[in-house]
Design an enzyme around this catalytic site. Sequence first.
Site, short mmCIF file in Angstrom:
data_model
loop_
_atom_site.label_atom_id
_atom_site.label_comp_id
_atom_site.label_asym_id
_atom_site.label_seq_id
_atom_site.Cartn_x
_atom_site.Cartn_y
_atom_site.Cartn_z
N GLU A 40 0.82 -1.22 0.00
CA GLU A 40 0.00 0.00 0.00
C GLU A 40 0.85 1.27 0.00
O GLU A 40 0.36 2.34 -0.34
CB GLU A 40 -0.96 0.01 1.19
CG GLU A 40 -0.29 0.25 2.53
CD GLU A 40 -1.19 0.93 3.55
OE1 GLU A 40 -2.38 1.14 3.25
OE2 GLU A 40 -0.69 1.27 4.62
N HIS A 69 -4.39 2.70 1.82
CA HIS A 69 -3.79 3.58 0.79
C HIS A 69 -3.66 2.92 -0.58
O HIS A 69 -3.07 3.50 -1.49
CB HIS A 69 -2.38 4.01 1.22
CG HIS A 69 -2.38 4.88 2.43
ND1 HIS A 69 -3.04 6.08 2.49
CD2 HIS A 69 -1.81 4.72 3.65
CE1 HIS A 69 -2.87 6.63 3.68
NE2 HIS A 69 -2.13 5.81 4.41
N HIS A 185 0.02 -2.19 8.53
CA HIS A 185 -0.50 -0.81 8.63
C HIS A 185 0.26 0.10 9.59
O HIS A 185 0.55 1.23 9.25
CB HIS A 185 -1.99 -0.75 8.97
CG HIS A 185 -2.50 0.66 9.16
ND1 HIS A 185 -2.66 1.53 8.10
CD2 HIS A 185 -2.85 1.36 10.28
CE1 HIS A 185 -3.11 2.70 8.56
NE2 HIS A 185 -3.23 2.62 9.87
FE LIG Z 1 1.21 1.44 5.46
FE LIG Z 2 -2.34 1.46 5.98
#
Ligand SMILES: [Fe+2]
Ligand SMILES: [Fe+2]
Length: 271
Positions: A40, A69, A185
């Site tokens: 991402e 993202h 993340h």
């Molecule tokens: Fe990330």
């Molecule tokens: Fe993320």
Amino acid sequence: MFKVLIFGDVVGKTGRQAVAKILPKLKKQLHPHLIIANVENLAHGTGVTPKTLTTLEEAGVQVFTGGDHIFAKPDAAKIFELENSPLIRPANMSVPMGRGEKMLTVAKKRVLVINLLGRVFLGDKLNEKGIEIANPFKTVDEILKKYQDQKPQVVIVDFHTEATSEQVAMGYHLDGRASVLFGTHTHIPTADAQILKKGLGCITDVGMTGAKDTVLGVDKNIILKRFLEEDKESFDWPELDEAVVNALYVEINDRTNKATKIKLIQKTIKI
Ligand SMILES: [Fe+2]
Ligand SMILES: [Fe+2]
């Protein structure tokens, strides 16, 4: 024994270079059958493009997952539209493009890779963009049911989350029904790699691969300025000659499909 190597969020050019540099060594050492990376943040910190993805494919990564993202660069559409695309995106995001899971055969094993997005602390931002996030716990149940007839032997889930509580709960939800659950993340690796009672190998977050001496991959001076002066200077992802590598290595028993070993690999390398 089936061996999997997983990179968490690979950030920008430094992250791509770090994966390309370290993979030959890790392949020699570990002989993974399947290599997965979360992309991402692959294209200059947000999103993914065909060109940036190719560099990781050439390095040996076979399956790519996403997160909040993943659609940041419009060019991502070209990858999602590919027949048998190696890239998946969170299954519970209300977007028309791409798929949230991928079934493939590797080393004679039927492997199902699933990508999910957490809702805690992540929902509101996406809701503002008109994207809804469905319940990830129910979504994963639906996917497992949908693939029941294809009898996947190894199920691997990338759960892209902000909250550790949501991640840990997903571990108990999937134990006995999947082989690996890994978090992405936050860009920060967690110290909780473990195998649950029914054989799920899991970790709350694998951590990022990208430029060292940054704040989660972003120029540290920009972030400090934002905290100190509440200045809204936009983010930049520096290309540096030193990188952190965070990757997860998991061994899965051929007969039971349970994880038997899980280990976080953490290194600092020169690019
Ligand atoms: Fe990330
Ligand atoms: Fe993320």
